[in-house]
Design a protein around this motif. Structure first.
Motif, short mmCIF file in Angstrom:
data_model
loop_
_atom_site.label_atom_id
_atom_site.label_comp_id
_atom_site.label_asym_id
_atom_site.label_seq_id
_atom_site.Cartn_x
_atom_site.Cartn_y
_atom_site.Cartn_z
N GLY A 1 0.77 -1.23 0.00
CA GLY A 1 0.00 0.00 0.00
C GLY A 1 0.80 1.28 0.00
O GLY A 1 0.25 2.35 -0.28
N ALA A 2 2.10 1.22 0.33
CA ALA A 2 2.89 2.45 0.37
C ALA A 2 4.36 2.11 0.17
O ALA A 2 4.85 1.08 0.64
N PHE A 3 5.06 3.01 -0.51
CA PHE A 3 6.50 2.87 -0.65
C PHE A 3 7.15 3.58 0.54
O PHE A 3 7.34 4.80 0.54
N ASP A 4 7.50 2.81 1.56
CA ASP A 4 8.07 3.41 2.76
C ASP A 4 8.96 2.44 3.53
O ASP A 4 9.32 2.72 4.67
N GLY A 5 9.33 1.33 2.93
CA GLY A 5 10.16 0.35 3.62
C GLY A 5 11.45 0.09 2.87
O GLY A 5 11.64 0.53 1.73
N PRO A 6 12.38 -0.64 3.48
CA PRO A 6 13.65 -0.94 2.81
C PRO A 6 13.52 -1.93 1.66
O PRO A 6 14.35 -1.95 0.76
N VAL A 7 12.47 -2.75 1.68
CA VAL A 7 12.19 -3.69 0.60
C VAL A 7 10.73 -3.53 0.21
O VAL A 7 9.85 -3.59 1.07
N GLU A 8 10.47 -3.29 -1.06
CA GLU A 8 9.10 -3.09 -1.51
C GLU A 8 8.83 -3.93 -2.75
O GLU A 8 9.58 -3.89 -3.73
N GLU A 9 7.75 -4.70 -2.70
CA GLU A 9 7.23 -5.38 -3.88
C GLU A 9 6.28 -4.42 -4.60
O GLU A 9 5.53 -3.69 -3.96
N PHE A 10 6.31 -4.44 -5.92
CA PHE A 10 5.48 -3.50 -6.67
C PHE A 10 4.90 -4.19 -7.90
O PHE A 10 5.35 -5.27 -8.31
N SER A 11 3.92 -3.53 -8.52
CA SER A 11 3.33 -4.07 -9.74
C SER A 11 2.75 -2.94 -10.57
O SER A 11 2.45 -1.86 -10.07
N ARG A 12 2.60 -3.22 -11.87
CA ARG A 12 1.93 -2.29 -12.77
C ARG A 12 1.46 -3.06 -14.00
O ARG A 12 2.18 -3.93 -14.51
N THR A 13 0.27 -2.75 -14.47
CA THR A 13 -0.26 -3.33 -15.71
C THR A 13 -0.26 -2.25 -16.78
O THR A 13 -0.79 -1.16 -16.57
#
Length: 619
Positions: free
Chosen positions: A492-504
């Protein structure tokens, strides 16, 4: 929810005093902010940044914060709903008197801070015997060695840190536990009793030390969370011993071992050595606060003591690399009015700085800290030395100390090396390649990369640690502009040292190059990761190029290649009308087909794309 506009007259009433005060000469004006209920440190920092101000320290139990910035600028927090009052001068007595005990202490400390000594004038000689090198971490508590070897993934710890790594370099957010020790007289006679005035002076010293450290290292992003545990009112900070009447004995069992261990047990840390207990207390504090580091400060009241020292001559010292500092209120000849100067010196030790004054027997070749900084500013025949917080307690740092506390900026770009490592990113294509629906679904992982730890000391396990956080992931297609639009974090937010992300992505026909890059909260940008994907467009019909000829009794069908066609289907029927329900009699990859069957025949040819979609037919 509707938000009412605060009238200008009310703002003037809530902004106590008529203008900002450059408190005690510590750079930009400092103000005290009384927080609205529910205002978190994270929200306060956002609101202050939006007003070109900075958080210096927050006292959660008191609901107040020390901020750096003009009073008029910070007063705009009142409109945001994050604050109810901004103080630029001493709190009115009626305000402090009506406040709950923690807030009253914080307000009284603010008044003491504004009225206090700036640290100028003659000062005593250097501190004495105040930097203690702790034993190797594996000798402190052998029974927890296996646990210590496994870094924790706790959300609030810096990336790569374990519970032991509580003060590795002096950047980011720091929690301070101020433990004002009070004897209950059950073992030693009680000779010292804390007064509210003394307590406020100690908290004022913490305000000043925090403000100085932030001013000394403006690019380190320093802020502090301060917890105060007065033994006068908090049973956890009480001990059956009278600390000042005993030797400090930091390496033995007759001083610190007695009262630090007892107090930490009252805080719930009942197993392990005192260093292990203290470090676990520090770790638990930073986890609760969401800070990067934590240091415990044990303060012994020495007002009635003749020399302001423990029985063996100690009056202020720190274990190098943490987990705690021990101080008296008098600090020998420094006095409680200059306690801030002593505290900022000792906190440097907590982050691995070594002493530089001659009486410390400093060694020019000694190295310490995350970046293995050598003690080049030592007074003992090391060449030219300069004023420095570790040499003469000035509110100045020197290159040797800067490197030891981990803040070397080797390329001079204004960001310490430990905060300059760019993140890394991976990119995955989760949908089919080629894509038949025009959509390409991507996901990936963005992760900070710690700067290597070169600490030659073994106070804690030597781990590579980063306090950075992923702030955004951007993507682009075919070399176009980078954009964050449409990129979502799995949590839900980019605020950690490791972040999983996605985009279509919705893409047109053809092969596309898709790139992703990560940016952390200090503006470092990763190298891009890339993937390619083919989007299949529908095949064009064969059209009027279809011809049929007889060649030696065989029907020969030929047509021009159709754009986007992977193959062609041939239909045959005895009449044109029958073609509507016919099934393919052949499929070929080339635009040429021979029919050796006999009898009258009618033909239809369609193009088929790589996804199996069929075009309109040509008869």
């Amino acid at each position: 929810m509707l938000r009412r506009k605060v009238p200008a007259c009310l703002l003037a009433a809530l902004l106590i005093a008529t203008g900002p005060v450059a408190a005690r000469g510590r750079g930009d004006a400092l103000v005290l902010v009384e927080l609205a209920p529910g205002t978190t440190r994270a929200r306060l920092e956002r609101e202050l940044r939006a007003r070109s101000a900075r958080l210096v320290a927050i006292l959660p139990e008191a609901g107040v914060a020390l901020a750096r910035g003009g009073g008029r600028s910070v007063s705009r927090l009142l409109r945001s709903g994050a604050a109810v009052r901004v103080l630029t001068r001493a709190a009115p007595e009626t305000l402090a008197a009506a406040a709950p005990a923690p807030k009253k202490l914080a307000l009284d400390a603010w008044s003491s801070f504004l009225a206090g000594d700036s640290g100028g004038g003659a000062v005593p000689g250097g501190l004495e015997k105040d930097a203690l090198i702790p034993p190797d971490w594996w000798d402190v508590e052998p029974t927890v060695e296996a646990l210590a070897l496994a870094p924790s993934s706790g959300a609030s710890r810096p990336f790569g840190a374990g519970w032991e790594n509580t003060s590795e370099y002096l950047a980011g957010s720091v929690s301070l536990n101020l433990i004002l020790m009070e004897s209950d007289g059950s073992v030693d006679p009680s000779s010292e009793d804390w007064s509210p005035s003394q307590e406020s002076q100690v908290v004022a010293a913490a305000y000043a030390a925090a403000a100085d450290l932030q001013q000394m290292y403006p690019h380190a992003g320093l802020s502090f969370t301060i917890h105060v545990f007065p033994g006068r009112t908090d049973p956890r900070a009480r001990t059956s011993y009278e600390p000042i009447s005993r030797p400090a004995d930091p390496s033995g069992t007759g001083g610190e071992e007695l009262w630090v261990t007892e107090i930490l047990e009252r805080f719930g840390y009942a197993t392990g050595s005192r260093l292990t207990r203290s470090r676990r207390f520090a770790d638990a504090t930073r986890l609760a606060d969401g800070t990067d580091w934590a240091v415990n400060v044990f303060v012994a009241n020495s007002e009635n003591d003749g020399d302001g020292r423990f029985g063996d001559g100690y009056f202020a010292y720190s274990w190098v690399g943490g987990p705690h500092v021990v101080m008296t209120t008098d600090n020998d000849g420094w006095g409680i009015a200059r306690m801030d100067m002593v505290l900022r010196h000792e906190l440097h030790h907590s982050f691995y700085a070594l002493d530089e004054y001659a009486a410390s027997a400093c060694d020019c070749l000694a190295a310490s800290g995350y970046l293995a900084g050598t003690n080049d500013n030592c007074e003992n025949l090391c060449g030219t030395v300069t004023a420095c917080v570790m040499r003469d307690n000035a509110a100045l740092s020197c290159p040797a100390t800067v490197k030891q506390v981990g803040l070397l900026d080797s390329d001079g770009d204004g960001t310490p090396d430990v905060l300059s490592s760019p993140p890394e990113i991976s990119l995955r294509l989760d949908s089919a390649d080629p894509s038949c629906d025009g959509l390409a679904r991507f996901s990936g992982t963005a992760q900070v990369v710690p700067y290597p730890n070169s600490n030659p000391l073994n106070a804690t396990p030597r781990r590579d640690i980063s306090i950075l956080r992923i702030a955004a992931v951007e993507m682009r297609v075919d070399g176009g502009p980078w954009t964050e639009s449409g990129v979502t974090a799995a949590d839900g937010a980019f605020d950690g040292p490791v972040e999983e992300f996605s985009r279509t992505l919705s893409l047109g026909a053809g092969r596309h190059s898709v790139e992703a890059r990560a940016r952390d909260d200090r503006g470092n940008v990763s190298l891009p990761a890339s993937r390619s994907v083919e989007v299949v467009g529908e095949a064009a019909p064969v059209g009027a190029t279809l011809t049929v000829s007889l060649e030696g009794g065989t029907a020969r069908l030929r047509w021009a290649p159709a754009a986007g066609a992977a193959s062609y289907r041939i239909y045959r029927a005895a009449s044109p009308r029958a073609l509507a329900g016919a099934v393919p009699v052949a499929e070929t990859a080339v635009p040429d087909w021979a029919d050796a069957s006999t009898g009258n025949a009618f033909y239809e040819v369609t193009s088929v794309d790589a996804c199996g979609r069929e075009s309109a037919g040509q008869k």
